[in-house]
Every structure is written in structure tokens, then in C-alpha cells.
Design an enzyme around this catalytic site. Structure first.
Site, PDB file in Angstrom:
ATOM      1  N   TRP A 156     -49.909 -16.398  60.356  1.00  0.00           N
ATOM      2  CA  TRP A 156     -48.820 -17.338  60.064  1.00  0.00           C
ATOM      3  C   TRP A 156     -49.219 -18.790  60.205  1.00  0.00           C
ATOM      4  O   TRP A 156     -48.486 -19.675  59.813  1.00  0.00           O
ATOM      5  CB  TRP A 156     -47.640 -17.056  61.006  1.00  0.00           C
ATOM      6  CG  TRP A 156     -48.074 -16.936  62.444  1.00  0.00           C
ATOM      7  CD1 TRP A 156     -48.331 -15.770  63.109  1.00  0.00           C
ATOM      8  CD2 TRP A 156     -48.362 -17.996  63.364  1.00  0.00           C
ATOM      9  NE1 TRP A 156     -48.765 -16.039  64.391  1.00  0.00           N
ATOM     10  CE2 TRP A 156     -48.789 -17.411  64.567  1.00  0.00           C
ATOM     11  CE3 TRP A 156     -48.306 -19.394  63.289  1.00  0.00           C
ATOM     12  CZ2 TRP A 156     -49.158 -18.137  65.684  1.00  0.00           C
ATOM     13  CZ3 TRP A 156     -48.675 -20.139  64.402  1.00  0.00           C
ATOM     14  CH2 TRP A 156     -49.103 -19.516  65.579  1.00  0.00           C
ATOM     15  N   PRO A 181     -49.011 -10.524  54.083  1.00  0.00           N
ATOM     16  CA  PRO A 181     -48.996 -11.791  54.822  1.00  0.00           C
ATOM     17  C   PRO A 181     -48.312 -11.607  56.170  1.00  0.00           C
ATOM     18  O   PRO A 181     -47.661 -10.581  56.405  1.00  0.00           O
ATOM     19  CB  PRO A 181     -48.178 -12.709  53.912  1.00  0.00           C
ATOM     20  CG  PRO A 181     -47.279 -11.795  53.135  1.00  0.00           C
ATOM     21  CD  PRO A 181     -47.987 -10.465  53.021  1.00  0.00           C
ATOM     22  N   ALA A 182     -48.422 -12.600  57.042  1.00  0.00           N
ATOM     23  CA  ALA A 182     -47.759 -12.532  58.353  1.00  0.00           C
ATOM     24  C   ALA A 182     -46.255 -12.392  58.156  1.00  0.00           C
ATOM     25  O   ALA A 182     -45.671 -13.015  57.259  1.00  0.00           O
ATOM     26  CB  ALA A 182     -48.066 -13.801  59.140  1.00  0.00           C
ATOM     27  N   SER A 183     -45.627 -11.603  59.007  1.00  0.00           N
ATOM     28  CA  SER A 183     -44.181 -11.373  58.852  1.00  0.00           C
ATOM     29  C   SER A 183     -43.384 -12.645  59.133  1.00  0.00           C
ATOM     30  O   SER A 183     -42.248 -12.778  58.688  1.00  0.00           O
ATOM     31  CB  SER A 183     -43.729 -10.239  59.769  1.00  0.00           C
ATOM     32  OG  SER A 183     -44.208 -10.466  61.072  1.00  0.00           O
ATOM     33  N   SER A 235     -55.901 -12.252  65.175  1.00  0.00           N
ATOM     34  CA  SER A 235     -56.395 -12.179  66.550  1.00  0.00           C
ATOM     35  C   SER A 235     -57.593 -11.233  66.672  1.00  0.00           C
ATOM     36  O   SER A 235     -57.757 -10.304  65.873  1.00  0.00           O
ATOM     37  CB  SER A 235     -55.264 -11.700  67.462  1.00  0.00           C
ATOM     38  OG  SER A 235     -54.804 -10.461  67.001  1.00  0.00           O
ATOM     39  N   LEU A 257     -61.483 -14.433  63.292  1.00  0.00           N
ATOM     40  CA  LEU A 257     -60.691 -14.100  64.476  1.00  0.00           C
ATOM     41  C   LEU A 257     -60.471 -15.312  65.373  1.00  0.00           C
ATOM     42  O   LEU A 257     -60.544 -16.440  64.925  1.00  0.00           O
ATOM     43  CB  LEU A 257     -61.386 -12.945  65.212  1.00  0.00           C
ATOM     44  CG  LEU A 257     -61.727 -11.737  64.301  1.00  0.00           C
ATOM     45  CD1 LEU A 257     -62.482 -10.668  65.064  1.00  0.00           C
ATOM     46  CD2 LEU A 257     -60.483 -11.164  63.657  1.00  0.00           C
ATOM     47  N   CYS A 290     -57.137 -21.772  64.837  1.00  0.00           N
ATOM     48  CA  CYS A 290     -58.264 -21.025  65.421  1.00  0.00           C
ATOM     49  C   CYS A 290     -59.400 -21.956  65.809  1.00  0.00           C
ATOM     50  O   CYS A 290     -60.229 -21.608  66.633  1.00  0.00           O
ATOM     51  CB  CYS A 290     -58.750 -19.980  64.451  1.00  0.00           C
ATOM     52  SG  CYS A 290     -59.117 -20.679  62.845  1.00  0.00           S
ATOM     53  N   GLU A 387     -57.546 -18.460  74.455  1.00  0.00           N
ATOM     54  CA  GLU A 387     -57.048 -19.356  73.410  1.00  0.00           C
ATOM     55  C   GLU A 387     -55.609 -19.766  73.783  1.00  0.00           C
ATOM     56  O   GLU A 387     -54.749 -18.907  73.956  1.00  0.00           O
ATOM     57  CB  GLU A 387     -57.050 -18.535  72.114  1.00  0.00           C
ATOM     58  CG  GLU A 387     -57.012 -19.309  70.853  1.00  0.00           C
ATOM     59  CD  GLU A 387     -57.105 -18.384  69.638  1.00  0.00           C
ATOM     60  OE1 GLU A 387     -56.797 -17.172  69.733  1.00  0.00           O
ATOM     61  OE2 GLU A 387     -57.485 -18.887  68.578  1.00  0.00           O
TER      62      GLU A 387
END
Ligand code: NAP
Length: 490
Positions: A156, A181-183, A235, A257, A290, A387
Site C-alpha cells: 500500500w 494489490p494491497a487491500s 514484508s 522486502l 522500505c 523497521e
């Protein structure tokens, strides 16, 4: 629609060139993280939809694999132009579903479009080669061919760019794609799909399954040998899971990642350059990147001066809704994201760090955290190992070049590292010693479509962007051609 601003995006699945409801009729709510309000509902795909998407992609691949490089290039060029035409809408979509400030969302449109443009050109450069054979009557010819149907799963935090840097090279190589895609940010993805349709993509070339059932959807694609490549950004935990599962069908993998970027500032650095870069490397997307600078390591002799200058800058940052002009830092994506950031701050303070700015959540709606500056951060604190994914600058100090590099490398991650110095010889020594795939040397914004982006160690496998980004979607085949002969006959 959103608070006086109108955006346009489909809300159904894209399968085989048609917009369809999820087979089970479910819908998934999309929230504006700056207001904690629902802004849309999109189709919530389940494994049945994932299978339908795969069937469509497999069919499309049979034709697209035979298309010429120039046809692929033209399709991508048209897509690029339509993304540019839709710039305002795409930026607005990203601001309302991700929360990032509108100017940053606009910059992401530029970044996302740049991958489409780059791979429109690279489509023509999937060169093979010839190799001298051992025997003179033979020839060895190396061919590059599309790997097959590609399954792409994206996060996202960069709702457009993480998609274009996978889908554009896949199309350029002659592959078809199924995308989840990301929800939390499905609208940008669906709009990108719609623009690709408008550009003239054949039915089934790109299929989009928005879903809250990530694992079940991915399982369908992992269990089917027609999917020859999984490309994932997200992730490290999910990346490892996919790697284990991909072994079953020996699917190719690209994994982008997590990171834990060190930001090294030597006493000979231009501090204004370093601070300008830190503001971008830390606060872009509210620190939810990231390659966000997570550990700021400053040479001991300048740490006080550095902290004084940094605290002025941090105090000047405006936090708020991305649509408000002048806002530099938006919300965290959700409550869990905000909790993790606050936990890192509390843990650091409990272990002796000193708060120089910010440090708290904002009251009211929205998952906001104040831009924060922590001094005296030590290796025993979570922030030095995990992170943070939030707007927190954690400053620690070092005495020698060796100590700086050892601390920087003391992590399982290896995505991006930043280094600030005016000493050219030191720049080389340190850049070579850092165990990271991307080095920002006096540069806080190293990501670009023409450079090979990716990580060492647990930050991933493979590279995106550049020539390497296309390689990831190509198989290599050689033809060893015997009995050609030596010289002309007759
Ligand atoms: P995430 O939880 O791993 O999610 C990423 C994607 O994977 C989402 O589409 C998610 O779907 C899906 N997913 C979740 N569980 C899955 C499973 N078991 N099987 C298959 N797919 C699954 O990561 P995130 O929190 O969205 O993103 C943040 C992470 O991405 C950070 O660690 C960041 O560093 C990393 N990242 C890396 C890069 C890079 O280039 N190296 C770039 C950007 C971000 P749902 O949305 O439905 O959960």
C-alpha cells in the site's frame, strides 16, 4: 467521491478484459486513513476469482508471447501517455486511500509513469547473443523469451509505482499478469488497469483481483504451474512464506522486502546537503517507505550541531490531511501502523533516548504521529533493529569509519543505505563496504526507473528497474546448432 474532491476509479475486478463483481458478491471497504472514514467499497475477490483471473491470463499469454517487441513498446507508450493524462486523478486517489500529501502523490505519478516509459523503450532491447562454439561447424545462439504468466502482489505504501515497476516490464517481456494489490489501496490499482485497457491492451493481459483474502488468492497462483513467476513487494515475513510456497512449482521469484536503512553522516559532510536529504529519506510517505532512513549515525564531533539543525527542521514540518496545501506529513496507514511507531518511541525513551521533537500521536480522527527526533539512541533499542515505518528520526553517534560501517551492517536487512561525506576516497571505501543494494551517496532520493533497485540479505531477491528489471521476466534459452558447416558449399 471524497470531501469536495472527485476521483474516478472502477470498483470491480478486472478479469479477461471485463469489469466483474466478485463471485461471492463480497465487497471490501476502503478507508481514508486521515479521516478514518470509508471512501469506497471494491469487489472482494476470493479463490474462485483468482482462478478466473489466471485462466484469462493464461489465454492472453498464448497470443501476447508471440507479439513483437515494437507492438509491446507501443502499448506501453500509450499507457504511459494515459497515466500522464490522468495525473491529477491518480494523485488524488493515492492521497485519499493512502493519506500521502498531494504533492507527494503527484511525484509518485511521475515515478510510476517513468517505469512504464522506461520499459516501453527496453521492450525493444531484450537482446540475445551468439557465442563461439567449441567446434567450427556449430553455432550457439542465445534467445530471450517471456517467462510466462506472472503473479504480482503489491503493498500500500506506493500504490502506483509498485505496480508499474512490475507490470510494465512483464508486458514488455511478453508476459501476461494477475495482480493482487494491497487491500488498503485498491483504487489506484484499478484505475491503472482501466487506463491500460484504454491504451488497447488485449483482454486478459492484466487481470486485477482486489481482495482481503491475500493468502488464499496467492495460494491459487502458487499452486498452479502455469504461473511461472511471482513478483512481490512487501514484508520480509510474507516474502519468506511465498519463497517456500513457490518451491512447489519452482516458480521464479522477485522479492522486494523490508529495509532498515542506515544514514551515515561524517564530520566532513556538507550538513545542509545531509539534512535536506534526511528530510526526504525520512519523511517521504510519513516514513512508510522500505528505503526510509531508520538509523541516523552521525560522527561524534558534529552530533550536537546536527541535532540542533535537525530539530529546527522537524519542528517546521506540518502534519495533516494530504489534501491540505502545505502538509508535509500525512497519517500512518492504519491503527497498527501508528501503534508500532509509538511503541518504538516509547521503547527508545524507556532505554534512555532523549526526545528532541514530537513523540506523540495527534488526537482526533486519523492515524497521525508527530514528526519525532530522538537523540542518544543505542543498540539495545527496538528502533535500531526493526523497521519503524513512521516519521521518527533516531540519532546515534560513532567515532570511526569502521565503527560506522559495522553498525550500519549489523542487521539482517540490506536494501538501502545513505552516506554523507565530501571525502571522495572515504565515499568509495564506505560505499563498497556497506552490505546494501542501493547506496545514496550525498543523495536522499536514489530510486529511479533506470537503476537496478533491490536488496541484499533478507531485503529480497532480484532487481526492479533498469535492464535487470526486464531480465526478471525473461527466460534464457540457447540453441546449439550443429552441422552448419565451415565455409560456403559448392
Ligand atoms: P505485507 O503485509 O507483506 O503486504 C504486501 C502485500 O502482500 C499486500 O498485497 C498483502 O495483502 C499481501 N499479503 C499479505 N499476506 C500475504 C500472504 N500470506 N500471502 C500472499 N500475499 C500476502 O506488507 P505491507 O505492510 O503492505 O508493506 C510494507 C512492507 O513492504 C514493508 O516491510 C516495506 O519495507 C516493504 N516494501 C518493500 C519495498 C521494496 O522495494 N523492497 C517497497 C515497498 C515496501 P493485504 O493488503 O490484503 O494484506
Amino acid at each position: 467521491m471524497s470531501q469536495g474532491s472527485e476521483w474516478m476509479a472502477p470498483t470491480r475486478l478486472l478479469i479477461g478484459g471485463r469489469w466483474v463483481d466478485a463471485q461471492e458478491g463480497e465487497r471490501l471497504a476502503v478507508e481514508d486513513p486521515s479521516r478514518q472514514e470509508e471512501i469506497a467499497r471494491v469487489a472482494d475477490g476470493t479463490p474462485g476469482d483468482a482462478r478466473a483471473a489466471l485462466e484469462a491470463a493464461a489465454q492472453a499469454f498464448e497470443t501476447w508471447r508471440l507479439s513483437g517487441a515494437y507492438e509491446r513498446s507501443r502499448l506501453l507508450r500509450r499507457w504511459y501517455e494515459l497515466v500522464e493524462r490522468d495525473r491529477k486523478n491518480l494523485a488524488l486517489l493515492m492521497t485519499v486511500e493512502n493519506g500521502k500529501p498531494l504533492a507527494e502523490a503527484d511525484a509518485e505519478v511521475t515515478y510510476a509513469a517513468s517505469f512504464i516509459e522506461w520499459f516501453a523503450e527496453e521492450a525493444k532491447r531484450a537482446y540475445g547473443r551468439t557465442i563461439a562454439a567449441t567446434r567450427p561447424e556449430k553455432r550457439i545462439v542465445v534467445l530471450r523469451q517471456p517467462v510466462g504468466v506472472v503473479a504480482a502482489i503489491t503493498p500500500w505504501n506506493f500504490p502506483a509505482a509498485m505496480i508499474t515497476r512490475k507490470v510494465a516490464p512483464a508486458i514488455a517481456a511478453g508476459c501476461s499478469v494477475v495482480l493482487k494489490p494491497a487491500s488498503q489501496t485498491p483504487l489506484t490499482a484499478l484505475r491503472l488497469g482501466e487506463l491500460l485497457q484504454e491504451a488497447g491492451a488485449p483482454d486478459g493481459l492484466l487481470n486485477i483481483v482486489t481482495s482481503s483474502h491475500a493468502r488464499a488468492v496467492a495460494d491459487v497462483w502458487l499452486d498452479d504451474a502455469r504461473v511461472r513467476k511471482i513478483t512481490f513487494t512487501g514484508s520480509t515475513g510474507v516474502g519468506k512464506h511465498l519463497m517456500q510456497r513457490a518451491a512447489g512449482n519452482m516458480q521464479r521469484l522477485s522479492l522486494e522486502l523490508g529495509g532498515q536503512a542506515p544514514f551515515l553522516v561524517f564530520a566532513d559532510a556538507d550538513l545542509e546537503v545531509a539534512l535536506d536529504a534526511l528530510m526526504v529519506a525520512k519523511f517521504r510517505n510519513g516514513g512508510q517507505s522500505c528505503i526510509a532512513a531508520n538509523r541516523v549515525l552521525v560522527e561524534e564531533s558534529i552530533v550536537d550541531e546536527f541535532l540542533a539543525l535537525a530539530s529546527e527542521r522537524v519542528a517546521g514540518l506540518r502534519v495533516g490531511q494530504g489534501l491540505d496545501p502545505g502538509v508535509a506529513v500525512g497519517p500512518m496507514i492504519d491503527a497498527a501502523g501508528r501503534e508500532k511507531v509509538l511503541e518504538h518511541i516509547e521503547d527508545a525513551l524507556a532505554h534512555g533516548a532523549r526526545l528532541r521533537a514530537g513523540g506523540h500521536a495527534l488526537g482526533g480522527a486519523g492515524y497521525f504521529v508527530e514528526p519525532t527526533l530522538l537523540a542518544g539512541v543505542g543498540l539495545d533499542m527496538k528502533i535500531m533493529h526493526e523497521e519503524t515505518f513512521g516519521p521518527v528520526i533516531a540519532v546515534s553517534s560513532f567515532r570511526t569509519e569502521k565503527e560506522a560501517v559495522e553498525t550500519a551492517n549489523a542487521t539482517e536487512f540490506g536494501l538501502a543505505a545513505y552516506l554523507f561525506t565530501r571525502d571522495g576516497a572515504r565515499a568509495w571505501r564506505v560505499a563498497e563496504a556497506l552490505e546494501y543494494g542501493v547506496i545514496g551517496l550525498n543523495d536522499g532520493l536514489p530510486s529511479t526507473s533506470q537503476a537496478p533497485f533491490g536488496g541484499f540479505k533478507e531485503s529480497g531477491l532480484g532487481r526492479e528497474g533498469a535492464q535487470e528489471g526486464l531480465d526478471g521476466f525473461l527466460e534464457t534459452k540457447y540453441v546449439s546448432w550443429g552441422a552448419v558447416g565451415v565455409g560456403l558449399q559448392g
